[in-house]
Structures are given as C-alpha cells and as structure tokens.
Design an enzyme around this catalytic site. Sequence first.
Site, PDB file in Angstrom:
ATOM      1  N   ARG A 166      55.731  60.479  84.959  1.00  0.00           N
ATOM      2  CA  ARG A 166      55.417  60.161  86.353  1.00  0.00           C
ATOM      3  C   ARG A 166      56.553  59.323  86.916  1.00  0.00           C
ATOM      4  O   ARG A 166      56.580  58.098  86.773  1.00  0.00           O
ATOM      5  CB  ARG A 166      54.093  59.400  86.440  1.00  0.00           C
ATOM      6  N   SER A 200      43.476  64.170  90.391  1.00  0.00           N
ATOM      7  CA  SER A 200      42.876  62.868  90.684  1.00  0.00           C
ATOM      8  C   SER A 200      41.796  63.042  91.734  1.00  0.00           C
ATOM      9  O   SER A 200      42.031  63.671  92.773  1.00  0.00           O
ATOM     10  CB  SER A 200      43.923  61.899  91.253  1.00  0.00           C
ATOM     11  N   LYS A 203      50.410  50.877  90.954  1.00  0.00           N
ATOM     12  CA  LYS A 203      50.435  51.895  91.998  1.00  0.00           C
ATOM     13  C   LYS A 203      50.114  51.205  93.313  1.00  0.00           C
ATOM     14  O   LYS A 203      49.167  50.410  93.379  1.00  0.00           O
ATOM     15  CB  LYS A 203      49.378  52.971  91.684  1.00  0.00           C
TER      16      LYS A 203
HETATM   17  N1  3NM Z   1      46.737  56.255  89.492  1.00  0.00           N
HETATM   18  P1  3NM Z   1      47.974  50.812  84.958  1.00  0.00           P
HETATM   19  S1  3NM Z   1      45.840  53.898  89.303  1.00  0.00           S
HETATM   20  C1  3NM Z   1      48.959  56.159  88.370  1.00  0.00           C
HETATM   21  O1  3NM Z   1      43.663  55.183  90.897  1.00  0.00           O
HETATM   22  C2  3NM Z   1      47.707  55.544  88.823  1.00  0.00           C
HETATM   23  O2  3NM Z   1      44.455  57.191  90.793  1.00  0.00           O
HETATM   24  C3  3NM Z   1      45.699  55.490  89.823  1.00  0.00           C
HETATM   25  O3  3NM Z   1      48.503  51.966  85.916  1.00  0.00           O
HETATM   26  C4  3NM Z   1      44.518  55.991  90.575  1.00  0.00           C
HETATM   27  O4  3NM Z   1      47.497  51.448  83.722  1.00  0.00           O
HETATM   28  C5  3NM Z   1      47.352  54.211  88.628  1.00  0.00           C
HETATM   29  O5  3NM Z   1      49.215  49.985  84.716  1.00  0.00           O
HETATM   30  C6  3NM Z   1      48.164  53.179  87.923  1.00  0.00           C
HETATM   31  O6  3NM Z   1      46.938  50.042  85.708  1.00  0.00           O
HETATM   32  C7  3NM Z   1      47.670  52.891  86.537  1.00  0.00           C
END
Ligand code: 3NM
Length: 220
Positions: free
Chosen positions: A44, A115, A144
């Site tokens: 990503r 998603s 994000k």
């Molecule tokens: N998508 P971490 S949250 C890539 O809510 C991504 O769809 C999300 O990173 C969504 O594991 C997210 O560091 C980031 O919290 C996840």
Amino acid sequence: MDYKQKIEDLLTLYFIMGSQNGQGNPEYVLQQAIEGGITLFQFREKGEGALQGDEKRRLGERLKQICKDAGVPFIVNDDIELAMQLDADGVHVGQEDEKAAVTRKQIGNKILGVSTHTLEEAHQAIADGADYLGLGPIFPTESKDDIRKVHGLDLIQAFRRHDIQTPIVGIGGIMSANASDVIQAGGDGVSVISAIAGAEDAKQATVQLKQAVRKEQLED
Ligand code: 3NM
C-alpha cells in the site's frame, strides 16, 4: 479446504505496508514479518511521501519477490494496473477507489478485497464479487488520514448478525493487546500497519500478534 476457508485462513494476520510506513527498510521489515508468521501481505504505497511511477513499481517487484519466495500471497492496494504488471495474487479497493465490479472484471480470479463501512456497502461488495471485506477503523489510528468514524467492534458484530458470511478482516489501531477482540466480535483476522511496521522488533511484534489471534480463533 474450500476457497472461503482458504481466504479466512489468509486473513489471520494481514500485514499492510508501503515505503511511507515506519522507519525501517521495507524489504527487511517484510522479511521479519514473514519470519514472524504473517499470512498475507498488502503493498500500500499511499499518502504523504509515497513513491510514484517506476520507483513504486520497482519496490513492488522486490516485495512481491520476497512474498513469492516465502509462499505468502501478495495483494496490491488500489492499483489494478500495477497488480497485473506484477502478477499479484490480488487487489484491495476502498469505496473511493475503482469500483469493485470493474476491478473484478479486470483481475479475473485473483483475490478481491473491498473496504466497507455500512451493510449496504457490504452487500454491494459481495454482489460485485468481493472475496473478503475490510472493516475499519476498528480502533483509532494515525496511519490513515481520511478515515471514517471509529466503529469499534459493533460493526463487525452487526455484519455477522445480518448474516454476512463473507470473510471479514478488521483494520485500524489493532495491536496484540486488542487483536483478540476483533476475532471475538466475528472477524476472521486482523490487518495492521503500525503494529508491525512501527515496531522496534517487527518479527517479535508479529509473533505476538499471531499468538493473540490464533489463541482466540481456537477458542471460537
Ligand atoms: N484503512 P494501523 S484504517 C489502511 O479504516 C487503513 O479502512 C483503514 O493502520 C480503514 O494498523 C487504516 O497502523 C490504517 O492502525 C491502519
């Protein structure tokens, strides 16, 4: 094992990373994560400082090769063209990306993840041919920017109550201390960026996450 079960298994510990995540060399971090036991990897390359064009493709090629050598399937986030160029094992798209139905047509029988944040989106993704649903953010995250409202675990539970049987992976703020909650709520696995990419010892962090998820899966 049928295909759905295979996907559920792959979602157990789904590591997501691009060169913009964490301080370490992405190839080294991926190697460490693989040694620690990740079951699926997503490239990503997105957000501030993300590589573009040839540089992105070259990093993708190197990470794909590492996954291939280890037998870990390689998913590309939101870049169908790159996924086809690299002969990736799958593609993950969000609601703001290329439509799932279009993606499915272009990638044939590769793995398709989508998603989703509402039941309506979930039903649409399934109709469009999603193999799994990504659901988040489960907990607050700093990885994000454009995240939706934190759903906590209630959305996973709601999906299952409404009889959504498609494999589900939770995302957002998941660490070894809260990973089991995601499985308890009805998730098949957890996806993480910073819990591994931001860890001082990526391999050790992966081992701990894997143990937390597996333990809960066995109790289910
Ligand atoms: N998508 P971490 S949250 C890539 O809510 C991504 O769809 C999300 O990173 C969504 O594991 C997210 O560091 C980031 O919290 C996840």
